[in-house]
Scaffold this active site. Sequence first.
Site, PDB file in Angstrom:
ATOM      1  NE  ARG A  69      -2.210   0.721   3.651  1.00 19.07           N
ATOM      2  CZ  ARG A  69      -2.766   0.379   4.809  1.00 19.07           C
ATOM      3  NH1 ARG A  69      -4.055   0.081   4.851  1.00 19.07           N
ATOM      4  NH2 ARG A  69      -2.045   0.313   5.912  1.00 19.07           N
ATOM      5  CE  LYS A 176       9.191 -17.732  14.354  1.00 20.67           C
ATOM      6  NZ  LYS A 176       8.789 -16.618  15.228  1.00 20.67           N
ATOM      7  CG  HIS A 206      14.563 -18.513  10.594  1.00 21.40           C
ATOM      8  ND1 HIS A 206      13.512 -18.011  11.332  1.00 21.40           N
ATOM      9  CD2 HIS A 206      15.661 -18.410  11.382  1.00 21.40           C
ATOM     10  CE1 HIS A 206      13.965 -17.627  12.513  1.00 21.40           C
ATOM     11  NE2 HIS A 206      15.255 -17.851  12.574  1.00 21.40           N
ATOM     12  CE  LYS A 210      19.264 -20.211  12.508  1.00 23.46           C
ATOM     13  NZ  LYS A 210      20.163 -19.148  12.037  1.00 23.46           N
ATOM     14  CD  GLU A 244      15.771 -14.189  20.201  1.00 24.93           C
ATOM     15  OE1 GLU A 244      16.037 -13.427  19.268  1.00 24.93           O
ATOM     16  OE2 GLU A 244      14.608 -14.494  20.531  1.00 24.93           O
ATOM     17  CG  ASP A 263       8.291 -15.543  18.649  1.00 25.90           C
ATOM     18  OD1 ASP A 263       7.850 -15.416  17.489  1.00 25.90           O
ATOM     19  OD2 ASP A 263       9.390 -15.078  19.006  1.00 25.90           O
ATOM     20  CG  HIS A 268      12.154 -21.471  15.642  1.00 26.43           C
ATOM     21  ND1 HIS A 268      11.837 -21.510  14.299  1.00 26.43           N
ATOM     22  CD2 HIS A 268      12.201 -20.150  15.966  1.00 26.43           C
ATOM     23  CE1 HIS A 268      11.700 -20.279  13.847  1.00 26.43           C
ATOM     24  NE2 HIS A 268      11.910 -19.440  14.835  1.00 26.43           N
ATOM     25  CE  LYS A 366      12.281 -12.515  21.863  1.00 29.83           C
ATOM     26  NZ  LYS A 366      12.903 -12.571  20.528  1.00 29.83           N
TER      27      LYS A 366
END
Length: 514
Positions: A69, A176, A206, A210, A244, A263, A268, A366
């Site tokens: 858009r 996802k 993803h 790997k 992470e 998530d 994963h 996280k």
Amino acid sequence: MKPAHAAASWRNPLRDKRDKRLPRIAGPCGMVIFGVTGDLARKKVMPAVYDLANRGLLPPTFSLVGFARRDWSTQDFGQVVYNAVQEHCRTPFRQQNWDRLAEGFRFVPGTFDDDDAFAQLAETLEKLDAERGTGGNHAFYLAIPPKSFPVVCEQLHKSGLARPQGDRWSRVVIEKPFGHDLASARELNKAVNAVFPEEAVFRIDHYLGKETVQNILALRFANQLFDPIWNAHYVDHVQITMAEDIGLGGRAGYYDGIGAARDVIQNHLMQLLALTAMEEPVSFHPAALQAEKIKVLSATRLAEPLDQTTSRGQYAAGWQGGEKVVGLLDEEGFAEDSTTETFAAITLEVDTRRWAGVPFYLRTGKRLGRRVTEIALVFRRAPHLPFDATMTDELGTNAMVIRVQPDEGVTLRFGSKVPGTAMEVRDVNMDFSYGSAFAEDSPEAYERLILDVLLGEPSLFPVNAEVELAWEILDPALEHWAAHGTPDAYEAGTWGPESSLEMLRRTGREWRRP
């Protein structure tokens, strides 16, 4: 100019199909990206397309069409791709290769509910087929929120782009999260499959792109060394960690209400578990691989009671990398009473002959101690040690650690005598590093996966059944957490809440410190 039609199973006639030395190159085709203004397209998809072209793995007449858009011209779109490539590409920038790739750029402005815009998209692709010989073969990459998948798929159907005629192909790529729970995943799969047959749907995870993840199959099934000990007779437990060190500043719109389990664990980590625990497939044909993953996921369930075998947390203020950082509730966009977890850990049991009695511990979070993803098989202690306690003070348990990122490789940990006159045993590591063993850099995961989409190679893409089984496993934990209070706080820069440590201590085990 007459359109160049290419069969879905296009092969280079000059190449022996048994020759594995040369890379596979996609036949005549193009790709349409929905959501070209988003981070995913800019940081991952566009650079991966350039890197594939730079490596000579795309056809010379490949086309890339952007849909968004925005009141952009094709030149404006080209500048967006150029900026993304300059900032995020993996391979060196080569002007000649860029110029050839950019010849196939087109842009179509519009919204997802705009019939005229999709009619213009169909016209644009038809012109590309005629002018550049893309053969009517197009992949549609939905780098957009899942709530928009059904309307875009329906528009592709109405415009005639979803079901090509003859030997042409159309494929859809979706990212996802694949739903919010089992019910929504089934609804989403139903909406997508109403337009695209399952063999034309490519769900991107993803992590499966790997090199180290794919190496799990080589490690297990190409080596006689490991198979005899890859079972409950020798393995005490398995830990799968994705940690992470970053926070969630600026990502509230995506992350709030989703959380760490949805998530990361649902996709994963469940896929890593499946590759670790599955039986040997009869071949590497996609259907054979998928069948084994489905079998092991069907045998997997949460250990109970859930208040002792699961843990969730939310990072609070602390120190990360020498800097003072704020807690989640002080991050921009998060409500002060948010119950979104930034850390999740669960205990799974795999009820097969190979793994009966072996707990699989999955955790993600996280603002943890460092960025790392690994699979650790921790082995049972030797049944008899002819050493007194002082000789083995510093001896832990044997372990095989598959390092997915960073510093991809495999580590074996075992006990060895310390040089000297006394019999003292201490842990040592035997390391294999991808960077040291191979001269060529590992390609970025999106390069491999996008190329596989264009080749029609679905081995690394989860199918409906895998997605739904993963939700079936995880849903009871999500429901339990929703009914029982708020996440436990943990200080940024640590390895999660105390409840996650206690989860293993109850069974006499400890989390590895990656």
